[in-house]
Design an enzyme around this catalytic site. Structure first.
Site, PDB file in Angstrom:
ATOM      1  N   ASN A  79       0.805  -1.225   0.000  1.00  9.33           N
ATOM      2  CA  ASN A  79       0.000   0.000   0.000  1.00  9.33           C
ATOM      3  C   ASN A  79       0.842   1.282   0.000  1.00  9.33           C
ATOM      4  O   ASN A  79       0.401   2.300  -0.529  1.00  9.33           O
ATOM      5  CB  ASN A  79      -0.922  -0.025   1.233  1.00  9.33           C
ATOM      6  CG  ASN A  79      -1.497   1.337   1.549  1.00  9.33           C
ATOM      7  OD1 ASN A  79      -2.409   1.814   0.869  1.00  9.33           O
ATOM      8  ND2 ASN A  79      -0.946   2.009   2.564  1.00  9.33           N
ATOM      9  N   TYR A 146       4.344   9.120 -11.139  1.00  6.58           N
ATOM     10  CA  TYR A 146       3.283   8.352 -10.468  1.00  6.58           C
ATOM     11  C   TYR A 146       2.574   7.419 -11.447  1.00  6.58           C
ATOM     12  O   TYR A 146       2.424   6.214 -11.184  1.00  6.58           O
ATOM     13  CB  TYR A 146       2.285   9.327  -9.837  1.00  6.58           C
ATOM     14  CG  TYR A 146       1.258   8.669  -8.943  1.00  6.58           C
ATOM     15  CD1 TYR A 146       1.640   8.075  -7.742  1.00  6.58           C
ATOM     16  CD2 TYR A 146      -0.089   8.645  -9.282  1.00  6.58           C
ATOM     17  CE1 TYR A 146       0.699   7.472  -6.910  1.00  6.58           C
ATOM     18  CE2 TYR A 146      -1.030   8.053  -8.460  1.00  6.58           C
ATOM     19  CZ  TYR A 146      -0.634   7.469  -7.272  1.00  6.58           C
ATOM     20  OH  TYR A 146      -1.558   6.868  -6.448  1.00  6.58           O
ATOM     21  N   LYS A 150       2.736   3.286 -11.230  1.00  6.98           N
ATOM     22  CA  LYS A 150       1.512   2.503 -10.978  1.00  6.98           C
ATOM     23  C   LYS A 150       1.152   1.620 -12.179  1.00  6.98           C
ATOM     24  O   LYS A 150       0.613   0.529 -12.007  1.00  6.98           O
ATOM     25  CB  LYS A 150       0.346   3.434 -10.619  1.00  6.98           C
ATOM     26  CG  LYS A 150       0.503   4.133  -9.268  1.00  6.98           C
ATOM     27  CD  LYS A 150       0.425   3.159  -8.095  1.00  6.98           C
ATOM     28  CE  LYS A 150       0.408   3.854  -6.750  1.00  6.98           C
ATOM     29  NZ  LYS A 150       0.382   2.932  -5.610  1.00  6.98           N
ATOM     30  N   THR A 181      -6.781  11.733   2.061  1.00  6.10           N
ATOM     31  CA  THR A 181      -5.577  11.436   2.841  1.00  6.10           C
ATOM     32  C   THR A 181      -4.560  12.548   2.610  1.00  6.10           C
ATOM     33  O   THR A 181      -4.767  13.458   1.804  1.00  6.10           O
ATOM     34  CB  THR A 181      -4.936  10.118   2.367  1.00  6.10           C
ATOM     35  OG1 THR A 181      -4.489  10.321   1.019  1.00  6.10           O
ATOM     36  CG2 THR A 181      -5.898   8.955   2.419  1.00  6.10           C
TER      37      THR A 181
HETATM   38  N1  LIG Z   1      -5.306   9.070  -1.683  1.00  9.68           N
HETATM   39  C1  LIG Z   1      -5.752   8.809  -2.914  1.00  9.68           C
HETATM   40  O1  LIG Z   1      -6.644   9.507  -3.433  1.00  9.68           O
HETATM   41  C2  LIG Z   1      -5.192   7.662  -3.697  1.00  9.68           C
HETATM   42  C3  LIG Z   1      -5.702   7.459  -4.990  1.00  9.68           C
HETATM   43  C4  LIG Z   1      -5.208   6.391  -5.734  1.00  9.68           C
HETATM   44  C5  LIG Z   1      -4.239   5.573  -5.190  1.00  9.68           C
HETATM   45  N2  LIG Z   1      -3.755   5.804  -3.940  1.00  9.68           N
HETATM   46  C6  LIG Z   1      -2.741   4.885  -3.408  1.00  9.68           C
HETATM   47  O2  LIG Z   1      -3.134   4.421  -2.138  1.00  9.68           O
HETATM   48  C7  LIG Z   1      -1.977   4.123  -1.348  1.00  9.68           C
HETATM   49  C8  LIG Z   1      -2.096   4.824  -0.003  1.00  9.68           C
HETATM   50  O3  LIG Z   1      -2.132   6.221  -0.252  1.00  9.68           O
HETATM   51  P1  LIG Z   1      -2.575   7.289   0.854  1.00  9.68           P
HETATM   52  O4  LIG Z   1      -3.405   8.281   0.149  1.00  9.68           O
HETATM   53  O5  LIG Z   1      -3.109   6.607   2.063  1.00  9.68           O
HETATM   54  O6  LIG Z   1      -1.163   7.956   1.154  1.00  9.68           O
HETATM   55  P2  LIG Z   1      -0.601   8.698   2.468  1.00  9.68           P
HETATM   56  O7  LIG Z   1      -1.714   9.224   3.290  1.00  9.68           O
HETATM   57  O8  LIG Z   1       0.430   9.637   1.952  1.00  9.68           O
HETATM   58  O9  LIG Z   1       0.104   7.495   3.274  1.00  9.68           O
HETATM   59  C9  LIG Z   1       1.218   6.854   2.719  1.00  9.68           C
HETATM   60  C10 LIG Z   1       1.698   5.758   3.649  1.00  9.68           C
HETATM   61  O10 LIG Z   1       2.887   5.207   3.068  1.00  9.68           O
HETATM   62  C11 LIG Z   1       3.975   5.341   3.976  1.00  9.68           C
HETATM   63  N3  LIG Z   1       5.176   5.701   3.226  1.00  9.68           N
HETATM   64  C12 LIG Z   1       5.360   6.784   2.440  1.00  9.68           C
HETATM   65  N4  LIG Z   1       6.617   6.803   1.968  1.00  9.68           N
HETATM   66  C13 LIG Z   1       7.236   5.699   2.469  1.00  9.68           C
HETATM   67  C14 LIG Z   1       8.558   5.183   2.356  1.00  9.68           C
HETATM   68  N5  LIG Z   1       9.489   5.804   1.643  1.00  9.68           N
HETATM   69  N6  LIG Z   1       8.846   4.032   3.015  1.00  9.68           N
HETATM   70  C15 LIG Z   1       7.903   3.409   3.768  1.00  9.68           C
HETATM   71  N7  LIG Z   1       6.640   3.852   3.897  1.00  9.68           N
HETATM   72  C16 LIG Z   1       6.319   5.000   3.270  1.00  9.68           C
HETATM   73  C17 LIG Z   1       3.573   6.480   4.926  1.00  9.68           C
HETATM   74  O11 LIG Z   1       4.123   6.301   6.213  1.00  9.68           O
HETATM   75  P3  LIG Z   1       5.437   7.078   6.738  1.00  9.68           P
HETATM   76  O12 LIG Z   1       5.254   8.510   6.417  1.00  9.68           O
HETATM   77  O13 LIG Z   1       5.445   6.733   8.198  1.00  9.68           O
HETATM   78  O14 LIG Z   1       6.558   6.430   6.009  1.00  9.68           O
HETATM   79  C18 LIG Z   1       2.059   6.258   5.029  1.00  9.68           C
HETATM   80  O15 LIG Z   1       1.771   5.306   6.008  1.00  9.68           O
HETATM   81  C19 LIG Z   1      -0.776   4.567  -2.186  1.00  9.68           C
HETATM   82  O16 LIG Z   1      -0.212   3.478  -2.854  1.00  9.68           O
HETATM   83  C20 LIG Z   1      -1.396   5.528  -3.197  1.00  9.68           C
HETATM   84  O17 LIG Z   1      -0.642   5.606  -4.386  1.00  9.68           O
HETATM   85  C21 LIG Z   1      -4.214   6.832  -3.180  1.00  9.68           C
END
Ligand SMILES: NC(=O)c1ccc[n+]([C@@H]2O[C@H](COP(=O)([O-])OP(=O)(O)OC[C@H]3O[C@@H](n4cnc5c(N)ncnc54)[C@H](OP(=O)(O)O)[C@@H]3O)[C@@H](O)[C@H]2O)c1
Length: 243
Positions: A79, A146, A150, A181
């Site tokens: 994730n 990105y 993906k 998020t």
């Molecule tokens: N939000 C959206 O609208 C959306 C849409 C499509 C897809 N996604 C996908 O959904 C997934 C979760 O996204 P999110 O929106 O929940 O993102 P987020 O709120 O930015 O959270 C990202 C998570 O990944 C961890 N992370 C980031 N960089 C890291 C690194 N270098 N090493 C280890 N852990 C890392 C962060 O923890 P730390 O900061 O503690 O490392 C956090 O727990 C991602 O794959 C994203 O591409 C999100």
């Protein structure tokens, strides 16, 4: 039924909500990796602080990620992700390109490979869910890193599913829709000159069109609990409702 979950990016956003869905279950062991820790002291949870974009550190850590033992279900959710540098091509930085590809594509490939090495040959259901994005299948100016990372992860998921079905693994590439998020907040900070779709993303937030991480996590859990209802590798939470 004893379950194992390996989850990346569990400290914030969608990953945190997925962790909450699974942590209350009986008889589950969870290994969770992010750069920071939640410092939750729960008997089912082992947190490993790790920068997953540092591939040497990831390789060195692999022996700690996969617990030995026998489980009825083995789940891996890749994730953790980063939106990358939101800039048009010609303005990117080599380090930013590397960081995005390492975190969004190479780390999930390495973890998936190690997961298969650790658990193939064992009895039990084995599921891999790579959190994807609509951007895997649609080019968006400003999101070169990105979209590419993906798209690569979606294709890797398809190859993995083909190769691994005979070993008893199912693999999904699951787009979570638009989730409220920190990643969305980071997207909204982009320079409009670098990201022409900025207005649209600002409107998603101001018009309340974002899904909560909890709503989406419930759908991730539903898919993993009912894999036989989902035949294709490529899935999108917007294409199904919870019963
Ligand atoms: N939000 C959206 O609208 C959306 C849409 C499509 C897809 N996604 C996908 O959904 C997934 C979760 O996204 P999110 O929106 O929940 O993102 P987020 O709120 O930015 O959270 C990202 C998570 O990944 C961890 N992370 C980031 N960089 C890291 C690194 N270098 N090493 C280890 N852990 C890392 C962060 O923890 P730390 O900061 O503690 O490392 C956090 O727990 C991602 O794959 C994203 O591409 C999100």
């Amino acid at each position: 039924m004893k379950k194992l979950l390996i989850l990346t990016g569990h400290t914030k956003g969608l990953g945190h909500a997925i962790l909450d869905c699974f942590l209350h279950l009986d008889d589950i062991q969870i290994v969770a990796l992010s750069r920071t820790s939640l410092e939750i002291h729960h008997p089912s949870l082992t947190e490993i602080p790790l920068d997953l974009s540092d591939l040497n550190a990831l390789e060195a850590c692999l022996p700690r990620i996969f617990p030995k033992g026998s489980f009825d279900r083995y789940l891996l959710i890749n994730n953790a992700g980063w939106i990358g540098e939101v800039k048009t091509i010609g303005k990117l930085n080599p380090k930013g390109i590397q960081r995005a590809m390492n975190l969004n594509l190479l780390a999930p490939m390495i973890i998936t490979d190690a997961f298969v090495k650790a658990y193939s040959g064992l009895e039990g259901e084995k599921l891999i869910c790579n959190i994807s994005s609509g951007a895997a299948h649609k080019p968006l100016p400003g999101w070169g890193e990105y979209c590419s990372s993906k798209a690569g992860l979606a294709m890797f998921s398809r190859v993995a599913n083909e190769e691994l079905k005979e070993l008893g693994f199912r693999v999904f590439s699951l787009a979570p829709g638009i989730v409220d998020t920190e990643m969305q907040a980071e997207i909204r900070k982009a320079n409009p000159l670098d990201f022409p779709a900025l207005d649209r993303f600002n409107k998603f937030k101001s018009e309340g069109q974002l899904n909560t991480a909890e709503e989406v996590a419930d759908k991730v859990a539903y898919l993993l609990n009912n894999p036989d209802l989902f035949l294709d590798v490529i899935q999108d939470v917007r294409n199904f409702e919870l019963p």
